[in-house]
Structure formats: C-alpha cells, structure tokens
Scaffold this active site. Structure first.
Site, PDB file in Angstrom:
ATOM      1  N   GLU A   1       0.915  -1.536   0.359  1.00  0.00           N
ATOM      2  CA  GLU A   1       0.193  -0.173   0.052  1.00  0.00           C
ATOM      3  C   GLU A   1       0.688   1.013  -0.134  1.00  0.00           C
ATOM      4  O   GLU A   1       0.572   2.404  -0.588  1.00  0.00           O
ATOM      5  CB  GLU A   1      -0.360  -0.183   1.230  1.00  0.00           C
TER       6      GLU A   1
ATOM      7  N   ASP B   1       0.664   3.908  -2.950  1.00  0.00           N
ATOM      8  CA  ASP B   1       0.099   5.763  -2.509  1.00  0.00           C
ATOM      9  C   ASP B   1       1.900   5.984  -3.048  1.00  0.00           C
ATOM     10  O   ASP B   1       0.983   7.422  -3.980  1.00  0.00           O
ATOM     11  CB  ASP B   1       0.482   5.445  -1.149  1.00  0.00           C
TER      12      ASP B   1
ATOM     13  N   ASP C   1      -7.218   1.735   1.243  1.00  0.00           N
ATOM     14  CA  ASP C   1      -5.434   1.156   1.254  1.00  0.00           C
ATOM     15  C   ASP C   1      -5.703   0.223   0.725  1.00  0.00           C
ATOM     16  O   ASP C   1      -5.034   0.239  -0.014  1.00  0.00           O
ATOM     17  CB  ASP C   1      -5.445   0.931   3.257  1.00  0.00           C
TER      18      ASP C   1
ATOM     19  N   GLU D   1      -4.874   1.789  -2.923  1.00  0.00           N
ATOM     20  CA  GLU D   1      -3.838   2.334  -2.990  1.00  0.00           C
ATOM     21  C   GLU D   1      -3.086   0.481  -3.465  1.00  0.00           C
ATOM     22  O   GLU D   1      -1.663   0.586  -3.651  1.00  0.00           O
ATOM     23  CB  GLU D   1      -3.208   2.968  -1.656  1.00  0.00           C
TER      24      GLU D   1
END
Length: 240
Positions: free
Chosen positions: A51, A55, A124, A127
């Site tokens: 994650e 991101d 989350d 991502e």
C-alpha cells in the site's frame, strides 16, 4: 486465498493479466487475516507495505495526468485537485466500484465489525492494488487501470477545481447589474488522441479571459480564472 477468482476478476473487468500472483496475494491480505493464519514462526505478508508503494505510484500518475491536462493551472490548485482525487473518500468509492472489497481476506474480528465497508480500509486496499499492478506489470498497466477507474472522472469534471471560478466571476460581475456572459470554444486540439480545449469567456461579446483544459468544463473554469485575474489587476491599478 482464491487465486482463480482474483485472476478472473482482473482479466474480466480490467483486461489485466496477472503474471506473479504473490503481489496480489499481498495486496488482498489484511493484517488481521495474516495474524490469524500465520503459522508459528512463519510470517504471512499483508498489504501495508505494498500500500505504501501504491500510494507513491498513484501520486505520481495522478500528478502527471493533471499536470498535462490542466496546463494553465498553478501549482497550488494542482496540489488541491490531486488531494481531492486521492483522498480517502474518493479512493474508497473507487475501491467499492471495482469490487475489491469482496476479494480482501479479513480476520474474523474485522469481518464481524464490518471492516469490508470501512473507508480507511478500502482506501488502503485500492492503493495496495495499484502497488501490486505496478510490481507485477509496470507503469503502463497502472495507467491502463487508471484510465478505467480514475481518469474518466477527472475528465468529466467530478473533482472540479476547488474554487468554482465561473460562479465567482458571475457573482463579481453581477455586482454592477445584469450581465451577458458567454463561454465560447476557440480551439480543440486532439493530436496524440489527447484532446485539449481552449475556451474564451465573453462579456457582452468582448473576450475578458481565456483558458485551456482537457475538457470544456475545465477550460471554462480556467477562462473564468483568467478573467478574475484581469479584474484583480484592474482593481489594483484603480487603487493606485
């Protein structure tokens, strides 16, 4: 984990072929599931690390997209637009639309507490999926995925500018009475299959601002902002 179900989901819905499933296994494993199913002395990977990567990939790709498609937008507004696009509310909605919430592996406690619908978890997860796509297939496939999930919403003006320049211009000009305000298309460049529109805002037939954008709505906003900037300059000169 149902590898076949996830593989089929990505092939059918996004046209993405999974090469190495381990990245997707990590992306769709929540820490609660990993803690419940790790054997003694054996650690099961879960999606917090991937994650983190996703991101960063998402920030880069979205930043690049809006940088190219809003050529006249200043840095501050680009930052605010990106923040809206990749915020928890937005990404959790994209995650639900993609059906990823039905694929993540949760521990019993999280499952019972309704975590499958929790916005922070869904953000989350989205991502993490971007991180998995990047590691498995590279940036081009990430772009392919975002063209189906995020970019069309940017083009449709869903994330619009933080400031509604058109409304602001309308209200500013109406202070002196009724007005005849019109937005006119000046040019459309569709080279490289990537359209750019140039719009003018006209007051009683006279152009008072111009702007460009990836769609007409964005170009109109930038034209209104240009007009407002000229008004601010004129007011500043009058004050002097």
């Amino acid at each position: 984990m149902n590898e076949g179900k996830i593989t089929e989901h990505f092939e059918k819905n996004f046209g993405i072929q999974i090469n190495d499933f381990k990245y997707y296994q990590e992306a769709f494993t929540h820490s609660s599931y990993a803690n419940e199913h790790s054997s003694k002395g054996m650690h099961m990977a879960y999606n917090e690390r991937i994650e983190f990567l996703g991101d960063a990939v998402l920030e880069l790709t979205v930043s690049t997209y809006i940088y190219k498609h809003y050529p006249e937008m200043p840095e501050g507004e680009l930052s605010r637009m990106r923040a809206i696009i990749v915020c928890e509310e937005s990404l959790s909605e994209r995650c639900l639309e993609c059906g990823f919430n039905q694929l993540i592996m949760l521990g019993h406690g999280e499952e019972n507490n309704g975590a499958r619908e929790r916005k922070s978890l869904l953000c989350d997860l989205f991502e993490a999926v971007v991180g998995a796509i990047y590691l498995d297939s590279g940036l081009d496939t990430v772009e392919h995925f975002l063209k189906q999930t995020i970019y069309p919403r940017i083009d449709n003006g869903e994330f619009a500018l933080v400031t509604d320049h058109k409304t602001e211009l309308q209200e500013e000009l109406q202070k002196n009475g009724s007005i005849d305000l019109e937005y006119v298309l000046l040019d459309e460049d569709d080279s490289d299959n990537d359209s750019t529109f140039k719009m003018a805002v006209q007051l009683s037939g006279e152009t008072i601002g111009t702007g460009s954008g990836h769609n007409k709505k964005a170009a109109e906003q930038m034209a209104a902002k240009d007009a407002l900037d000229h008004l601010d300059t004129a007011h500043g000169s009058d004050a002097d």
